[in-house]
Design a protein around this motif. Sequence first.
Motif, PDB file in Angstrom:
ATOM      1  N   GLY A  27       0.808  -1.219   0.000  1.00  0.00           N
ATOM      2  CA  GLY A  27       0.000   0.000   0.000  1.00  0.00           C
ATOM      3  C   GLY A  27       0.837   1.263   0.000  1.00  0.00           C
ATOM      4  O   GLY A  27       2.064   1.233  -0.131  1.00  0.00           O
ATOM      5  N   THR A  28       0.136   2.378   0.159  1.00  0.00           N
ATOM      6  CA  THR A  28       0.768   3.699   0.089  1.00  0.00           C
ATOM      7  C   THR A  28       0.362   4.535   1.305  1.00  0.00           C
ATOM      8  O   THR A  28      -0.739   4.363   1.828  1.00  0.00           O
ATOM      9  N   GLY A  29       1.276   5.423   1.722  1.00  0.00           N
ATOM     10  CA  GLY A  29       0.985   6.302   2.856  1.00  0.00           C
ATOM     11  C   GLY A  29       1.973   6.061   3.981  1.00  0.00           C
ATOM     12  O   GLY A  29       2.846   5.182   3.882  1.00  0.00           O
ATOM     13  N   SER A  30       1.830   6.802   5.073  1.00  0.00           N
ATOM     14  CA  SER A  30       2.822   6.723   6.151  1.00  0.00           C
ATOM     15  C   SER A  30       2.746   5.395   6.903  1.00  0.00           C
ATOM     16  O   SER A  30       3.775   4.872   7.345  1.00  0.00           O
ATOM     17  N   THR A  31       1.562   4.838   7.061  1.00  0.00           N
ATOM     18  CA  THR A  31       1.431   3.551   7.753  1.00  0.00           C
ATOM     19  C   THR A  31       1.965   2.426   6.865  1.00  0.00           C
ATOM     20  O   THR A  31       2.721   1.557   7.324  1.00  0.00           O
ATOM     21  N   ALA A  32       1.570   2.474   5.596  1.00  0.00           N
ATOM     22  CA  ALA A  32       2.065   1.463   4.650  1.00  0.00           C
ATOM     23  C   ALA A  32       3.591   1.548   4.538  1.00  0.00           C
ATOM     24  O   ALA A  32       4.263   0.512   4.412  1.00  0.00           O
ATOM     25  N   ASP A  83      -2.420  -2.408   3.357  1.00  0.00           N
ATOM     26  CA  ASP A  83      -2.515  -0.979   3.037  1.00  0.00           C
ATOM     27  C   ASP A  83      -3.091  -0.211   4.227  1.00  0.00           C
ATOM     28  O   ASP A  83      -3.741  -0.798   5.101  1.00  0.00           O
ATOM     29  N   GLY A  84      -2.872   1.076   4.234  1.00  0.00           N
ATOM     30  CA  GLY A  84      -3.429   1.942   5.269  1.00  0.00           C
ATOM     31  C   GLY A  84      -4.830   2.403   4.906  1.00  0.00           C
ATOM     32  O   GLY A  84      -5.396   1.980   3.895  1.00  0.00           O
ATOM     33  N   THR A  85      -5.375   3.290   5.727  1.00  0.00           N
ATOM     34  CA  THR A  85      -6.697   3.844   5.439  1.00  0.00           C
ATOM     35  C   THR A  85      -6.835   5.211   6.084  1.00  0.00           C
ATOM     36  O   THR A  85      -6.094   5.546   7.009  1.00  0.00           O
ATOM     37  N   ASP A  86      -7.778   5.983   5.591  1.00  0.00           N
ATOM     38  CA  ASP A  86      -8.059   7.287   6.204  1.00  0.00           C
ATOM     39  C   ASP A  86      -9.204   7.188   7.197  1.00  0.00           C
ATOM     40  O   ASP A  86      -9.229   7.921   8.181  1.00  0.00           O
ATOM     41  N   GLU A  87     -10.145   6.296   6.927  1.00  0.00           N
ATOM     42  CA  GLU A  87     -11.232   6.014   7.884  1.00  0.00           C
ATOM     43  C   GLU A  87     -11.644   4.556   7.714  1.00  0.00           C
ATOM     44  O   GLU A  87     -11.542   3.996   6.619  1.00  0.00           O
ATOM     45  N   ILE A  95     -12.603   4.776   3.808  1.00  0.00           N
ATOM     46  CA  ILE A  95     -12.281   5.892   2.912  1.00  0.00           C
ATOM     47  C   ILE A  95     -10.777   5.880   2.760  1.00  0.00           C
ATOM     48  O   ILE A  95     -10.045   5.886   3.745  1.00  0.00           O
ATOM     49  N   LYS A  96     -10.319   5.810   1.509  1.00  0.00           N
ATOM     50  CA  LYS A  96      -8.891   5.857   1.211  1.00  0.00           C
ATOM     51  C   LYS A  96      -8.627   6.944   0.156  1.00  0.00           C
ATOM     52  O   LYS A  96      -9.547   7.461  -0.448  1.00  0.00           O
ATOM     53  N   GLY A  97      -7.341   7.248  -0.015  1.00  0.00           N
ATOM     54  CA  GLY A  97      -6.978   8.200  -1.057  1.00  0.00           C
ATOM     55  C   GLY A  97      -6.413   9.501  -0.531  1.00  0.00           C
ATOM     56  O   GLY A  97      -6.155  10.427  -1.312  1.00  0.00           O
ATOM     57  N   GLY A  98      -6.197   9.550   0.799  1.00  0.00           N
ATOM     58  CA  GLY A  98      -5.574  10.744   1.364  1.00  0.00           C
ATOM     59  C   GLY A  98      -4.219  11.026   0.728  1.00  0.00           C
ATOM     60  O   GLY A  98      -3.803  12.174   0.592  1.00  0.00           O
ATOM     61  N   GLY A 100      -3.621  10.123  -2.345  1.00  0.00           N
ATOM     62  CA  GLY A 100      -3.859  10.264  -3.779  1.00  0.00           C
ATOM     63  C   GLY A 100      -3.580   9.008  -4.584  1.00  0.00           C
ATOM     64  O   GLY A 100      -3.451   9.070  -5.802  1.00  0.00           O
ATOM     65  N   ALA A 101      -3.511   7.863  -3.904  1.00  0.00           N
ATOM     66  CA  ALA A 101      -3.126   6.631  -4.614  1.00  0.00           C
ATOM     67  C   ALA A 101      -4.277   5.624  -4.703  1.00  0.00           C
ATOM     68  O   ALA A 101      -4.066   4.476  -5.083  1.00  0.00           O
ATOM     69  N   HIS A 102      -5.495   6.065  -4.398  1.00  0.00           N
ATOM     70  CA  HIS A 102      -6.577   5.069  -4.245  1.00  0.00           C
ATOM     71  C   HIS A 102      -6.938   4.340  -5.534  1.00  0.00           C
ATOM     72  O   HIS A 102      -7.460   3.240  -5.484  1.00  0.00           O
ATOM     73  N   ARG A 104      -4.806   3.094  -7.960  1.00  0.00           N
ATOM     74  CA  ARG A 104      -3.958   1.885  -8.041  1.00  0.00           C
ATOM     75  C   ARG A 104      -4.196   0.992  -6.825  1.00  0.00           C
ATOM     76  O   ARG A 104      -4.168  -0.238  -6.922  1.00  0.00           O
ATOM     77  N   GLU A 105      -4.429   1.607  -5.663  1.00  0.00           N
ATOM     78  CA  GLU A 105      -4.672   0.798  -4.449  1.00  0.00           C
ATOM     79  C   GLU A 105      -5.911  -0.080  -4.624  1.00  0.00           C
ATOM     80  O   GLU A 105      -5.917  -1.249  -4.233  1.00  0.00           O
ATOM     81  N   LYS A 106      -6.954   0.497  -5.223  1.00  0.00           N
ATOM     82  CA  LYS A 106      -8.191  -0.294  -5.378  1.00  0.00           C
ATOM     83  C   LYS A 106      -8.000  -1.396  -6.416  1.00  0.00           C
ATOM     84  O   LYS A 106      -8.490  -2.516  -6.248  1.00  0.00           O
ATOM     85  N   LYS A 122      -7.277   6.440  15.754  1.00  0.00           N
ATOM     86  CA  LYS A 122      -8.197   7.536  15.392  1.00  0.00           C
ATOM     87  C   LYS A 122      -8.881   7.328  14.034  1.00  0.00           C
ATOM     88  O   LYS A 122      -9.845   8.013  13.712  1.00  0.00           O
ATOM     89  N   LYS A 123      -8.409   6.347  13.259  1.00  0.00           N
ATOM     90  CA  LYS A 123      -9.024   6.118  11.948  1.00  0.00           C
ATOM     91  C   LYS A 123     -10.359   5.378  12.066  1.00  0.00           C
ATOM     92  O   LYS A 123     -11.117   5.311  11.109  1.00  0.00           O
ATOM     93  N   MET A 124     -10.630   4.812  13.251  1.00  0.00           N
ATOM     94  CA  MET A 124     -11.909   4.100  13.438  1.00  0.00           C
ATOM     95  C   MET A 124     -13.004   5.126  13.709  1.00  0.00           C
ATOM     96  O   MET A 124     -12.897   5.930  14.629  1.00  0.00           O
TER      97      MET A 124
HETATM   98  C1  5RP Z   1      -3.179   6.686   0.108  1.00  0.00           C
HETATM   99  C2  5RP Z   1      -4.037   6.060   1.131  1.00  0.00           C
HETATM  100  C3  5RP Z   1      -3.440   5.858   2.480  1.00  0.00           C
HETATM  101  O1  5RP Z   1      -3.473   4.508   2.793  1.00  0.00           O
HETATM  102  C4  5RP Z   1      -4.240   6.648   3.471  1.00  0.00           C
HETATM  103  O2  5RP Z   1      -4.250   8.005   3.062  1.00  0.00           O
HETATM  104  C5  5RP Z   1      -3.663   6.544   4.879  1.00  0.00           C
HETATM  105  O3  5RP Z   1      -2.437   7.194   4.928  1.00  0.00           O
HETATM  106  P1  5RP Z   1      -1.591   7.290   6.255  1.00  0.00           P
HETATM  107  O4  5RP Z   1      -1.176   5.906   6.603  1.00  0.00           O
HETATM  108  O5  5RP Z   1      -0.431   8.185   5.904  1.00  0.00           O
HETATM  109  O6  5RP Z   1      -2.473   7.904   7.318  1.00  0.00           O
HETATM  110  O7  5RP Z   1      -5.161   5.705   0.916  1.00  0.00           O
HETATM  111  O8  5RP Z   1      -3.898   6.928  -1.066  1.00  0.00           O
END
Ligand code: 5RP
Length: 225
Positions: A27-32, A83-87, A95-98, A100-102, A104-106, A122-124
Amino acid sequence: MTEDEQKLAAAKEAVTHITDGMVVGLGTGSTAAKMVDLVGEKVKNGLDIIAVPTSEATASQAKKLGIKVVGLDEVSVIDLTIDGTDEVDPQMRLIKGGGGAHLREKIVASLSDKMIVIAENKKMVEKLGKFKLPVEVIPFASGALLPKMEALGCQPSLRMQGDKLFYTDENNLIIDCAFEQIEDPEELALTLSTIPGVVEHGLFIDYADLVLIGTDEGVKQFERS
Ligand code: 5RP
């Protein structure tokens, strides 16, 4: 625990699901990114996997770590995507895509046998929508799509990077849609999918198989029944 420690705890638990011979979606993002670092360590210690990254950023991180990276055309199946998530809501809708990679992620998640979602506490959320829903659109249509999005009941805005428009890895634009609360995520997902010019939206419904949430009380696990 700090949010970073919660993310790392979830990532550590997730990588225990990776075994030799797997094709793994990254996945993409800081958690991934924390998860990719851990996969890199495992590869250095002999883990034998092939990875399909969900963004140019993740591809570059993975390559630097010595992880074997391939494109979708080079694999017939993806065993597991992390992968990570925004909510994430109680029905494991996301909800993903924070980042901007949703798009390819999907695609990668849709081709995976299993998707593990990792996040800090906090994402829950009880209801999706506080996080602005990212909708990837083709640049040609963006002006016309802003009022269309507004008509769906949100406050839409084109994503910027500094004073320039944000472009995705696929050279599209993102409209961030502030709904505050999404009453019917399934219906909204269907509606968005039928609008010409919308490439992909950030609602992931029926994708997550396992959600791992880092909390002060340890990593909470939620499994799709
Ligand atoms: C990227 C995503 C990320 O997984 C989502 O934004 C979470 O990011 P982070 O782990 O940095 O909070 O969907 O498109």
